[in-house]
Design an enzyme around this catalytic site. Sequence first.
Site, PDB file in Angstrom:
ATOM      1  N   GLY A   1      35.636  44.156  60.685  1.00 22.76           N
ATOM      2  CA  GLY A   1      35.542  43.989  59.239  1.00 22.76           C
ATOM      3  C   GLY A   1      35.831  45.263  58.482  1.00 22.76           C
TER       4      GLY A   1
ATOM      5  N   GLY B   1      39.731  41.882  66.647  1.00 26.56           N
ATOM      6  CA  GLY B   1      39.369  41.320  67.938  1.00 26.56           C
ATOM      7  C   GLY B   1      40.530  40.815  68.765  1.00 26.56           C
TER       8      GLY B   1
END
Length: 397
Positions: free
Chosen positions: A375, A352
């Site tokens: 992830g 991010g």
Amino acid sequence: MKFLRFRDVCASGFARDKRVFIRADLNVPQDDAGRITEDTRIRASIPAIQMALDAGAAVMVTSHLGRPTEGAFKPEDSLTPVAGRLGELMGRSVRVVANWVDGDFSVAPGEVVMLENCRLNKGEKKNSPELAKKLGSLCDIFVHDAFGTAHRAEGTTYGIAETAPIACAGPLLAAEMDAIGKALAAPKRPLIAIVAGSKVSTKLTILQALAKNVDGLIVGGGIANTFMLAAGLKIGKSLAEPDLVGEAKAVIDAMQARGAAVPIPTDVVTAKTFSPDAVATVKAATDVADDDLILDIGPQTAALLAEQLKKAGTIVWNGPVGVFEFAAFENGTKVIAQAIAESSAFSIAGGGDTLAAIAKYGIEKDLGYISTGGGAFLEVLEGKTLPAFEILAKRAS
């Protein structure tokens, strides 16, 4: 890695009049009124859906949204706003189907339906065999196109891939699989990895895995501070994890044993407080005071790292190297970003904060690939085989 691509299934003509089940990632942000505030993931899902429509298929799309309780529907869990936005973007009506697991609904060739939030289905997260069997019977072709969920072995990401007649990768997932393979499985050397973040503990397994493979390992943020401690430097009151200095030294030693290196900053940018208007002071890494906060790498260090990156064959980037949100402490990340953009290396970036830095410096078009799954991307860097990759490769063998 060998796997079946949806593109090739469509090109063969097999998808005509078939029921195609697409697992997309439509987990978009919404405001308190349920209005979608950012639709990038919806836009990214359209190529796979349009590919299926162009091939003459009957199309079913589903995704998770938020963190619903299995079997307990609440209005805020509904994909209805997502279906509405998808319909607007595609210029067509997208019907929402609830309670769809048992197949009590119709979908015609040339039609798209949105199957309600898949995480409402009992057994989804634990990938129950009973649910997997039902999911597989809903379709002729399963298309996994949600890399952000590729690290989860759930009903609509793994179980259906086991039980559907055909399981393949959509264009988004296929691109991720290709890019990851190019960057890590068969990289052009030298391979340089940038791993930054606040804590070594959150990325220790990544650092350990990369130390066995990369030619250079650039660390940044709080992680770099812990490595500075491992190199015998003082870091004042900077964020660090002194109890992991031994692990940091082990990573440094593992790299050195292979003739590689973890560059330790030679200069840093410090402040007395953590704030946007804090006074920034450039210091040699050996001159950090007891009351200093290290908030960025210094210009000399940034320039040295930039030269290293420009000579790389492959670059993997995860994390800004300083507090780039504050103008006084963004230079290190900006220089790194520009060096990656100017390098002829194949570059893959994810996470991010990394995506935010890429957007801030406008280098999207200069990177080889930007990964969309936080992830999942981190698990790949850890050296793990993602469940989605595993099952698609198994089905293709």
